[in-house]
Scaffold this motif. Structure first.
Motif, PDB file in Angstrom:
ATOM      1  N   TYR A   1       0.915  -1.101   0.258  1.00  0.00           N
ATOM      2  CA  TYR A   1      -0.509   0.128   0.034  1.00  0.00           C
ATOM      3  C   TYR A   1       0.968   0.784  -0.210  1.00  0.00           C
ATOM      4  O   TYR A   1       2.018   1.171   0.065  1.00  0.00           O
ATOM      5  CB  TYR A   1      -1.220   0.053   1.491  1.00  0.00           C
TER       6      TYR A   1
ATOM      7  N   GLU B   1     -12.268   7.475   4.738  1.00  0.00           N
ATOM      8  CA  GLU B   1     -13.578   6.924   3.723  1.00  0.00           C
ATOM      9  C   GLU B   1     -14.430   6.800   4.154  1.00  0.00           C
ATOM     10  O   GLU B   1     -15.600   6.604   3.977  1.00  0.00           O
ATOM     11  CB  GLU B   1     -13.406   7.577   2.000  1.00  0.00           C
TER      12      GLU B   1
ATOM     13  N   GLU C   1      -6.822   6.535   3.320  1.00  0.00           N
ATOM     14  CA  GLU C   1      -7.189   7.475   2.803  1.00  0.00           C
ATOM     15  C   GLU C   1      -8.530   6.702   2.763  1.00  0.00           C
ATOM     16  O   GLU C   1      -9.791   6.860   2.631  1.00  0.00           O
ATOM     17  CB  GLU C   1      -7.413   7.909   1.318  1.00  0.00           C
ATOM     18  N   ASN C   2      -8.311   4.893   2.284  1.00  0.00           N
ATOM     19  CA  ASN C   2      -9.644   4.595   2.668  1.00  0.00           C
ATOM     20  C   ASN C   2     -10.762   3.750   3.776  1.00  0.00           C
ATOM     21  O   ASN C   2     -11.687   4.434   3.539  1.00  0.00           O
ATOM     22  CB  ASN C   2      -9.568   3.057   1.452  1.00  0.00           C
TER      23      ASN C   2
ATOM     24  N   MET D   1      -4.265  -1.537   4.600  1.00  0.00           N
ATOM     25  CA  MET D   1      -5.572  -0.966   3.665  1.00  0.00           C
ATOM     26  C   MET D   1      -4.910   0.098   3.310  1.00  0.00           C
ATOM     27  O   MET D   1      -3.955   0.045   4.873  1.00  0.00           O
ATOM     28  CB  MET D   1      -6.857  -0.706   4.525  1.00  0.00           C
ATOM     29  N   GLN D   2      -5.339   1.393   2.705  1.00  0.00           N
ATOM     30  CA  GLN D   2      -4.692   2.798   2.947  1.00  0.00           C
ATOM     31  C   GLN D   2      -5.381   3.612   3.456  1.00  0.00           C
ATOM     32  O   GLN D   2      -7.025   3.748   3.283  1.00  0.00           O
ATOM     33  CB  GLN D   2      -5.096   3.080   1.223  1.00  0.00           C
TER      34      GLN D   2
END
Length: 171
Positions: free
Chosen positions: A31, A152, A148-149, A145-146
């Motif tokens: 990632y 969000e 940013e995700n 996971m990123q």
């Protein structure tokens, strides 16, 4: 040096299979971070898979094949003893038997899968539960996971507002 014969559930191969493959894998996630650096995170180790093939030869080959089928038909898992390897607790997952040349030769192929009794959060990819002291950055690193995700997909307002026991959505 005498080699161990392959054994499972009381069945012992009189001659070890001519081919034996032990497959192992790790779940690695890549990632990008907020600062455009690429990172890797190791998840849970995958299960061992043992596959192979061989043949029984001689007058008792059909009888030996029948004994192997009986070991395959037993439910549950047991220890699989392999030549030059440590025993693993495994399920007999597939078996193929082929008779050729009358009853003097029986070819076989098989697969065993390591037993896994631990719960693994990767089985539910929709969410994870925050541990004590974790923030979204920690969870992003742990799950691969990123960040940013995660920001969000969740409504925490702040990446540090996560509390122990909070459900963090990974989708």
């Amino acid at each position: 040096m005498q080699y161990m014969k392959m054994k499972y559930r009381g069945f012992e191969f009189n001659v070890n299979p001519k081919s034996l493959k032990i497959s192992m894998n790790k779940k690695i996630s890549r990632y990008d971070t907020v600062y455009a650096e690429e990172h890797c995170a190791q998840g849970a180790n995958g299960l061992y898979t043992v596959s192979g093939s061989g043949c029984f030869v001689g007058e008792d080959s059909a009888e030996k094949a029948f004994e192997l089928v009986r070991a395959y038909n037993k439910k549950g898992s047991d220890y699989l003893f392999l030549p030059n390897s440590v025993p693993i607790k495994a399920c007999f997952s597939s078996l193929s038997i082929s008779y050729s040349g009358g009853n003097d030769r029986v070819d076989y192929s098989f697969e065993f899968v390591q037993e896994c009794k631990e719960k693994n959060e990767e089985y539910n990819p929709d969410y994870t539960v925050a541990a004590d002291g974790e923030n979204l950055f920690d969870i992003a690193h742990r799950t691969g996971m990123q960040i940013e995700n995660l920001v969000e997909a969740n409504d925490f307002g702040d990446v540090f507002a996560v509390k122990e026991g909070d459900r963090v959505w990974l989708i």
